[in-house]
Design an enzyme around this catalytic site. Structure first.
Site: not given
Length: 224
Positions: A19, A21, A178
């Site tokens: 991922d 961000d 996250d």
């Protein structure tokens, strides 16, 4: 000439997918603090729980402009709020750096001959800008963003497309995420997922992840 043999994965791992961000860089916390400030200026509290509904996805679940407008019961200049949020965001972001373990993991993956992909719900311009600023753009064999799909996370489309372009099966890949939305997308695509929460997502509920670590520094690709 003798060449060093690349270590083989015990479980057939051929690719890792990041991922962006909140995983490669902490670009998420500054957005929360920027909007929290704006809300407070209007006498409204913005809880982390509420904000996290849009982490890793779009504003469809929680639109901070509409919610604030509803809370104060009067119209807002969305353009001004957006500009203000970007100004505050830049201050909170400061001199952003790669999160711990990112570069080490990229180098470890390259040394093992693994394919490296990135799947982000953010825009192409946003992701490419920071990858180039941090000098890691060239590590990625495949990069897909919101500009490449009809539906972003938690829909699995970003991950299924990335698998296709990497040329690997779901069982041959490993995702690092996250957020719960990212986890849902990875698992819906049938990919193993390691959760690496940040300051914004640390207290959220993660269901059905394969491993949870505090930092990418803890990752040993030989275990996969």
């Amino acid at each position: 000439m003798v060449t060093e043999a690349k270590p083989e994965s015990r479980f057939g791992l051929k690719a890792i997918i990041f991922d962006f961000d909140g995983l490669i860089m902490d670009t998420e916390s500054p957005w929360y603090h920027a909007f929290k400030d704006i809300y407070q200026e209007h006498g409204v509290e913005l809880s982390l729980e509420l904000w996290c509904k849009n982490v890793g996805t779009t504003f469809d679940e929680f639109n901070p402009y509409v919610y604030l407008e509803t809370s104060i019961q009067k119209p807002l200049d969305h353009g001004y709020i957006k500009q203000l949020s970007h100004e505050k965001y830049a201050v909170y972001l400061g001199e952003a750096k790669l999160l711990p373990g990112v570069l080490h993991l990229l180098e470890a993956a390259k040394s093992r001959g693994l394919r490296i992909g990135l799947a982000s719900s953010s825009t192409r311009d946003w992701v490419h800008k920071y990858l180039k600023q941090q000098g890691i753009f060239s590590y990625f064999d495949v990069i897909h963003t919101a500009d490449d799909v009809k539906r972003v996370k938690p829909d699995p489309e970003l991950y299924t497309l990335t698998l296709e372009k990497l040329g690997v099966a779901a069982g041959e890949a490993l995702v690092f995420e996250d957020s719960p939305n990212g986890l849902k997308a990875a698992k819906a695509a049938g990919i193993r997922c390691v959760i690496v929460p940040n300051d914004v997502t640390r207290n959220l509920e993660f269901i059905a992840h394969d491993l949870r670590v505090a930092s990418l520094d803890e990752i040993d690709l030989g275990a996969f």
